[in-house]
Design a protein around this motif. Structure first.
Motif, mmCIF file in Angstrom:
data_model
loop_
_atom_site.group_PDB
_atom_site.id
_atom_site.type_symbol
_atom_site.label_atom_id
_atom_site.label_comp_id
_atom_site.label_asym_id
_atom_site.label_seq_id
_atom_site.Cartn_x
_atom_site.Cartn_y
_atom_site.Cartn_z
ATOM 1 N N UNK A 1 60.312 78.261 52.873
ATOM 2 C CA UNK A 1 60.218 76.883 52.396
ATOM 3 C C UNK A 1 61.252 76.649 51.293
ATOM 4 N N UNK A 2 62.104 75.642 51.444
ATOM 5 C CA UNK A 2 63.106 75.402 50.411
ATOM 6 C C UNK A 2 62.480 74.833 49.135
ATOM 7 N N UNK A 3 63.102 75.133 48.031
ATOM 8 C CA UNK A 3 62.707 74.574 46.741
ATOM 9 C C UNK A 3 63.617 73.371 46.458
ATOM 10 N N UNK A 4 63.003 72.231 46.148
ATOM 11 C CA UNK A 4 63.788 71.010 45.979
ATOM 12 C C UNK A 4 63.608 70.343 44.622
ATOM 13 N N UNK A 5 62.771 70.909 43.757
ATOM 14 C CA UNK A 5 62.620 70.358 42.394
ATOM 15 C C UNK A 5 62.644 71.489 41.372
ATOM 16 N N UNK A 6 61.533 72.217 41.256
ATOM 17 C CA UNK A 6 61.410 73.275 40.261
ATOM 18 C C UNK A 6 61.075 74.598 40.931
ATOM 19 N N UNK A 7 61.422 75.674 40.251
ATOM 20 C CA UNK A 7 61.049 77.008 40.702
ATOM 21 C C UNK A 7 60.684 77.830 39.473
ATOM 22 N N UNK A 8 59.674 78.674 39.592
ATOM 23 C CA UNK A 8 59.255 79.500 38.464
ATOM 24 C C UNK A 8 60.140 80.729 38.353
ATOM 25 N N UNK A 9 60.121 81.349 37.193
ATOM 26 C CA UNK A 9 60.886 82.583 36.994
ATOM 27 C C UNK A 9 60.398 83.683 37.928
ATOM 28 N N UNK A 10 59.093 83.742 38.156
ATOM 29 C CA UNK A 10 58.537 84.749 39.062
ATOM 30 C C UNK A 10 59.051 84.554 40.479
ATOM 31 N N UNK A 11 59.080 83.304 40.930
ATOM 32 C CA UNK A 11 59.567 83.005 42.273
ATOM 33 C C UNK A 11 61.055 83.313 42.408
ATOM 34 N N UNK A 115 73.490 64.551 45.247
ATOM 35 C CA UNK A 115 74.519 63.509 45.348
ATOM 36 C C UNK A 115 75.520 63.827 46.461
ATOM 37 N N UNK A 116 75.761 65.115 46.723
ATOM 38 C CA UNK A 116 76.658 65.488 47.821
ATOM 39 C C UNK A 116 75.869 65.881 49.067
ATOM 40 N N UNK A 117 74.566 65.593 49.070
ATOM 41 C CA UNK A 117 73.760 65.741 50.269
ATOM 42 C C UNK A 117 73.063 67.066 50.456
ATOM 43 N N UNK A 118 73.005 67.899 49.408
ATOM 44 C CA UNK A 118 72.388 69.216 49.525
ATOM 45 C C UNK A 118 71.000 69.175 48.890
ATOM 46 N N UNK A 119 69.958 69.244 49.730
ATOM 47 C CA UNK A 119 68.590 69.083 49.236
ATOM 48 C C UNK A 119 67.994 70.365 48.679
ATOM 49 N N UNK A 120 68.496 71.525 49.107
ATOM 50 C CA UNK A 120 67.895 72.795 48.700
ATOM 51 C C UNK A 120 68.414 73.191 47.313
#
Length: 284
Positions: A1-11, A115-120
């Motif tokens: 599953x892609x991350x698109x907002x926040x990610x934890x340090x553990x992840x 802005x350049x179209x990259x969601x991940x």
């Protein structure tokens, strides 16, 4: 599953060896532009590339007509794609941006990737302090990635220019959210731009109000309640700040809250106040 907002340090730590992941260090200090590169040289997350706000994430040349575009104007989209390729970003990469300022600068890179179209694209929640709080290591090793193949796609975000913001003042249909500190919004203690004040009709949402005491973002529900008190329709909101950087923090917080569609005014106050014909408001 892609991350698109926040990610934890553990992840992030669990994926650090994944060749499809690209980590980018965005540390910066507006008062000391070389501070970020010095900090990176002193230790960074293993494999991280370094993004300098003034050069990689901005293009300070004036507009084609010679006019001032603000303190941190956006580079061309194709130019930014070239930068991403030099960092080894591929079309299927998961990009994670971090800083040591609660996402103040990393959110700019997050927004620019969209802005350049990259969601991940995601921001390390809590930044480097959260990483180090877990006892995770830093590296001194140089990074020399193979060129990436990311290609320019349709933007996933919207922008507005000064003319659109000016037209909105006369017939306000959109809410302008100013991410600067309350004193600067009121026109007090202005040290970065030559004129103090704010765009008439704007509302103040200090970007640091998106964070908890530990530097991580507030939970989605709380952010939704706080932004909904300021904005009825997020798709009609305009985010701005001093130079188009911390406004992206508000845009990230709104995305976390599920309030999507707000536009960025990239030139922000630094561009706005450079033209004396544009109106200025002061006070709360």
């Amino acid at each position: 599953m892609p991350y698109t907002t926040l990610i934890s340090a553990t992840e992030l730590a669990a994926h650090l060896e994944d060749p499809h992941w690209v980590v980018i260090d965005c540390r910066h200090d507006l008062a000391d532009p070389d501070a970020g590169s010095r900090a990176y040289a002193a230790g960074h997350i293993a494999g991280a590339r370094f993004a300098h706000l003034d050069t990689a994430l901005s293009d300070k040349r004036p507009a084609a007509d010679g006019s001032f575009r603000g303190r941190h104007p956006l580079p061309g989209r194709e130019d930014f794609i070239d930068t991403l390729r030099r960092w080894g970003v591929r079309h299927d990469a998961q990009v994670v941006a971090y800083d040591a300022q609660g996402g103040m600068f990393a959110a700019r890179l997050w927004w620019m990737l969209r802005w350049v179209g990259h969601a991940q694209a995601a921001v390390l929640d809590g930044g480097l302090p959260a990483w180090q709080a877990l006892g995770l290591p830093l590296s001194l090793d140089p990074v020399a990635p193979a060129p990436g193949d990311i290609a320019l796609q349709a933007p996933l975000v919207a922008t507005v220019d000064a003319g659109q913001v000016l037209a909105n003042i006369g017939q306000p249909s959109r809410v302008v959210l100013d991410a600067r500190a309350p004193d600067r919004f009121r026109g007090e203690n202005e040290t970065l731009d030559p004129v103090g004040g704010h765009i008439p009709g704007a509302k103040n949402r200090f970007f640091k109000d998106n964070l908890q005491a530990d530097g991580r973002f507030k939970e989605a529900g709380q952010l939704r309640r706080e932004f909904s008190a300021l904005v009825d329709d997020p798709a009609k909101a305009i985010a701005q700040c001093g130079s188009g950087v911390t406004a992206c923090h508000n845009l990230l917080a709104m995305e976390v809250a599920g309030l999507r569609g707000a536009a960025l005014y990239p030139g922000s106050w630094s561009e706005w106040c450079a033209d004396s014909r544009r109106p200025v408001a002061r006070g709360a």
